[in-house]
Design an enzyme around this catalytic site. Structure first.
Site, PDB file in Angstrom:
ATOM      1  N   TYR A  62      -2.795  -1.473   9.842  1.00  0.00           N
ATOM      2  CA  TYR A  62      -2.845  -1.965   8.461  1.00  0.00           C
ATOM      3  C   TYR A  62      -1.519  -1.681   7.751  1.00  0.00           C
ATOM      4  CZ  TYR A  62      -4.102  -2.009   3.493  1.00  0.00           C
ATOM      5  OH  TYR A  62      -4.126  -2.239   2.133  1.00  0.00           O
ATOM      6  N   SER A 111       0.839  -1.199   0.000  1.00  0.00           N
ATOM      7  CA  SER A 111       0.000   0.000   0.000  1.00  0.00           C
ATOM      8  C   SER A 111       0.871   1.245   0.000  1.00  0.00           C
ATOM      9  CB  SER A 111      -0.884   0.002   1.252  1.00  0.00           C
ATOM     10  OG  SER A 111      -1.531   1.252   1.397  1.00  0.00           O
TER      11      SER A 111
END
Length: 254
Positions: free
Chosen positions: A159, A146
């Site tokens: 996350y 990400s």
């Protein structure tokens, strides 16, 4: 004689980014085994789209949070390889399946931490181990990270931490699998309009506008911005790309 067409396994391939990855991989002349967690119907639609492209595809159920199910999943892959592809090996693994949990660091619960670490780190480690047992030498692994490992946006601390771990893991995998000529790379999408994280980027106009204003190319990402890059990594054109983090974000927050 075994099927000579290359075969890719794409986890979470029934929707969002995974769906686009699966379709773009098929466009490169590669057959696809895609996994879904709950939505078999959507997965079958993707299979049909891939077949319309002219490649073979099959959808298998997999919950990447259920580590103990990986042995039976591997057997299901072997059966699918034999019955659908006349093969016994895969060539590529795309570790895409995942969820997003948006919560302040101080409010994060142990349960939230555990589910994120299981899906995004532990699951990736042990599923990759299983798939390497049936992967051809000279194949490849693409781990999905990400843009949040580079850009800190409040609410994604755990996350992004798991994705940071995946980026480190990728380098070690590339190092240790080099003797098998297996390449391992990371693709790190920026903010994308999907239903990920309850569709925040897609559906919240303020968030969408904020990201677009802070992206060099002036818009938020779309699923088809990502799939073609993953597909590229599954081709001979990427034969010398290894142990790399490729951010696909349009120049977000640079």
């Amino acid at each position: 004689m075994e099927n000579q067409t290359k075969i890719a396994v794409v986890t979470g391939g029934s929707r969002g980014l995974g769906k686009d990855m699966a379709i773009n991989i098929a466009k490169k002349g590669i057959d696809v085994i895609l996994t879904y967690n709950n939505n078999k119907e959507e997965a079958q639609k993707v299979v049909k789209q891939i077949e319309e492209i002219g490649q073979k595809a099959v959808a298998l159920q997999l919950n990447v949070a259920e580590i103990k199910s990986f042995d039976s999943f591997t057997e299901n892959v072997k059966t699918a390889l034999k019955n659908h592809f006349n093969s016994s090996k895969i060539d590529f693994l795309i570790n895409n399946a995942g969820i997003g949990i948006h919560t302040a660091f101080t409010q994060t619960t142990e349960e939230q931490f555990d589910i994120l670490s299981t899906i995004h780190l532990k699951g990736v480690v042990f599923l990759t181990q299983k798939m390497l047992l049936i992967m051809n030498d000279g194949g490849g692994v693409v781990n999905i990270s990400s843009g949040l490992t580079r850009i800190a946006l409040a609410g994604y601390s755990i996350y992004a931490t798991m994705k940071g771990a995946i980026e480190t893991l990728t380098k070690y995998q590339a190092k240790e699998l080099g003797e098998r000529k297996i390449r391992v790379n990371v693709v790190a999408p920026g903010a994308i309009e999907t239903d990920f994280g309850n569709g925040t980027v897609r559906d919240n106009a303020d968030v969408n506008a904020f990201i677009a204003a802070n992206t060099a190319l002036g818009r938020v990402g779309l699923p088809d911005d990502i799939g073609s890059v993953v597909a590229f990594l599954c081709t001979q054109d990427a034969k010398w790309v290894n142990a790399q983090r490729i951010e696909v974000s349009g120049g977000q927050m640079i």
